[in-house]
Design a protein around this motif. Structure first.
Motif, PDB file in Angstrom:
ATOM      1  N   ASN A   1      33.583  45.782  35.256  1.00 55.63           N
ATOM      2  CA  ASN A   1      33.994  46.456  34.024  1.00 55.63           C
ATOM      3  C   ASN A   1      34.025  47.968  34.198  1.00 55.63           C
ATOM      4  O   ASN A   1      34.932  48.636  33.699  1.00 55.63           O
ATOM      5  CB  ASN A   1      33.074  46.070  32.870  1.00 55.63           C
ATOM      6  CG  ASN A   1      33.250  44.633  32.441  1.00 55.63           C
ATOM      7  OD1 ASN A   1      34.293  44.037  32.668  1.00 55.63           O
ATOM      8  ND2 ASN A   1      32.220  44.070  31.833  1.00 55.63           N
TER       9      ASN A   1
ATOM     10  N   GLN B   1      37.109  48.810  36.327  1.00 53.45           N
ATOM     11  CA  GLN B   1      38.333  48.614  35.560  1.00 53.45           C
ATOM     12  C   GLN B   1      38.519  49.723  34.527  1.00 53.45           C
ATOM     13  O   GLN B   1      39.627  50.244  34.353  1.00 53.45           O
ATOM     14  CB  GLN B   1      38.295  47.250  34.876  1.00 53.45           C
ATOM     15  CG  GLN B   1      39.594  46.855  34.219  1.00 53.45           C
ATOM     16  CD  GLN B   1      39.589  45.399  33.783  1.00 53.45           C
ATOM     17  OE1 GLN B   1      38.573  44.706  33.888  1.00 53.45           O
ATOM     18  NE2 GLN B   1      40.703  44.936  33.292  1.00 53.45           N
TER      19      GLN B   1
ATOM     20  N   GLU C   1      41.665  52.409  34.708  1.00 51.66           N
ATOM     21  CA  GLU C   1      42.571  52.505  33.564  1.00 51.66           C
ATOM     22  C   GLU C   1      42.608  53.931  33.014  1.00 51.66           C
ATOM     23  O   GLU C   1      43.666  54.449  32.677  1.00 51.66           O
ATOM     24  CB  GLU C   1      42.136  51.520  32.471  1.00 51.66           C
ATOM     25  CG  GLU C   1      43.128  51.359  31.357  1.00 51.66           C
ATOM     26  CD  GLU C   1      44.432  50.739  31.810  1.00 51.66           C
ATOM     27  OE1 GLU C   1      45.477  51.134  31.263  1.00 51.66           O
ATOM     28  OE2 GLU C   1      44.411  49.872  32.694  1.00 51.66           O
TER      29      GLU C   1
ATOM     30  N   LYS D   1      38.306  39.231  41.717  1.00 50.57           N
ATOM     31  CA  LYS D   1      39.195  39.568  40.613  1.00 50.57           C
ATOM     32  C   LYS D   1      40.330  40.464  41.098  1.00 50.57           C
ATOM     33  O   LYS D   1      40.230  41.118  42.131  1.00 50.57           O
ATOM     34  CB  LYS D   1      38.437  40.311  39.504  1.00 50.57           C
ATOM     35  CG  LYS D   1      37.410  39.487  38.786  1.00 50.57           C
ATOM     36  CD  LYS D   1      38.032  38.429  37.933  1.00 50.57           C
ATOM     37  CE  LYS D   1      36.968  37.627  37.217  1.00 50.57           C
ATOM     38  NZ  LYS D   1      37.490  36.627  36.355  1.00 50.57           N
TER      39      LYS D   1
ATOM     40  N   ILE E   1      42.705  43.635  39.594  1.00 48.39           N
ATOM     41  CA  ILE E   1      42.865  44.625  38.540  1.00 48.39           C
ATOM     42  C   ILE E   1      44.259  45.220  38.695  1.00 48.39           C
ATOM     43  O   ILE E   1      44.624  45.678  39.781  1.00 48.39           O
ATOM     44  CB  ILE E   1      41.794  45.734  38.640  1.00 48.39           C
ATOM     45  CG1 ILE E   1      40.390  45.134  38.511  1.00 48.39           C
ATOM     46  CG2 ILE E   1      42.030  46.804  37.583  1.00 48.39           C
ATOM     47  CD1 ILE E   1      39.273  46.116  38.770  1.00 48.39           C
TER      48      ILE E   1
ATOM     49  N   THR F   1      46.901  48.027  37.043  1.00 47.18           N
ATOM     50  CA  THR F   1      47.121  49.137  36.135  1.00 47.18           C
ATOM     51  C   THR F   1      48.479  49.760  36.420  1.00 47.18           C
ATOM     52  O   THR F   1      49.007  49.641  37.524  1.00 47.18           O
ATOM     53  CB  THR F   1      46.037  50.233  36.252  1.00 47.18           C
ATOM     54  OG1 THR F   1      46.068  50.761  37.568  1.00 47.18           O
ATOM     55  CG2 THR F   1      44.663  49.678  35.962  1.00 47.18           C
TER      56      THR F   1
END
Length: 144
Positions: free
Chosen positions: A53, A56, A60, A135, A137, A139
């Motif tokens: 988190n 990420q 972002e 995971k 990610i 963007t």
């Protein structure tokens, strides 16, 4: 006639006591080991997701405040000055020289250039206390 009664601890009662005590000790040991393993598994999952988190959110934020992004093997550089570096030996991701994420066992990134934006894809694996999280990610950096 008086009955001859033995007083004190007999050998049979001592053996029974030792067997019961050993059995109880083994039971407590196995139970606490099992609980401890589940605790570490849950703790590893919580730590991995908190780092995911955090990464990420920072990616972002950097994407929103930048006009361009470039990617090398272990580095992502944004036009606003944010630099994300992955150290393979220490399994750490740094942002502008400071530690951002720990326990990163895999870090691969790529950039696709579109008409109005660049799409950054980051595949990442976190590994803590035998808990593995993989995971991706994604963007976008829009040219303003």
């Amino acid at each position: 006639m008086k009955k001859d009664t033995k007083k004190g601890v007999t050998l049979a009662s001592l053996v029974i006591y030792i067997v019961l005590f050993t059995g109880f000790t083994i039971f407590v040991s196995i139970t606490s080991t099992n609980m401890n393993e589940r605790l570490f598994d849950n703790r590893g999952e919580a730590i991995n997701y908190s780092y995911l988190n955090k990464l990420q959110y920072n990616l972002e934020n950097s994407s929103l405040n930048s006009k361009d992004v470039t990617v090398t093997e272990n580095e992502i550089t944004y036009s606003n000055g944010d630099v994300y570096t992955y150290d393979v030996n220490e399994q750490v991701i740094y942002k502008n020289g400071g530690v951002l994420c720990l326990n990163v066992s895999n870090f691969t990134s790529s950039v696709e250039t579109g008409v109005d934006a660049k799409k950054l894809t980051l595949n990442i694996t976190f590994n803590k206390y035998l808990n593995v999280i993989e995971k991706s990610i994604i963007t976008c950096v829009e040219a303003m």
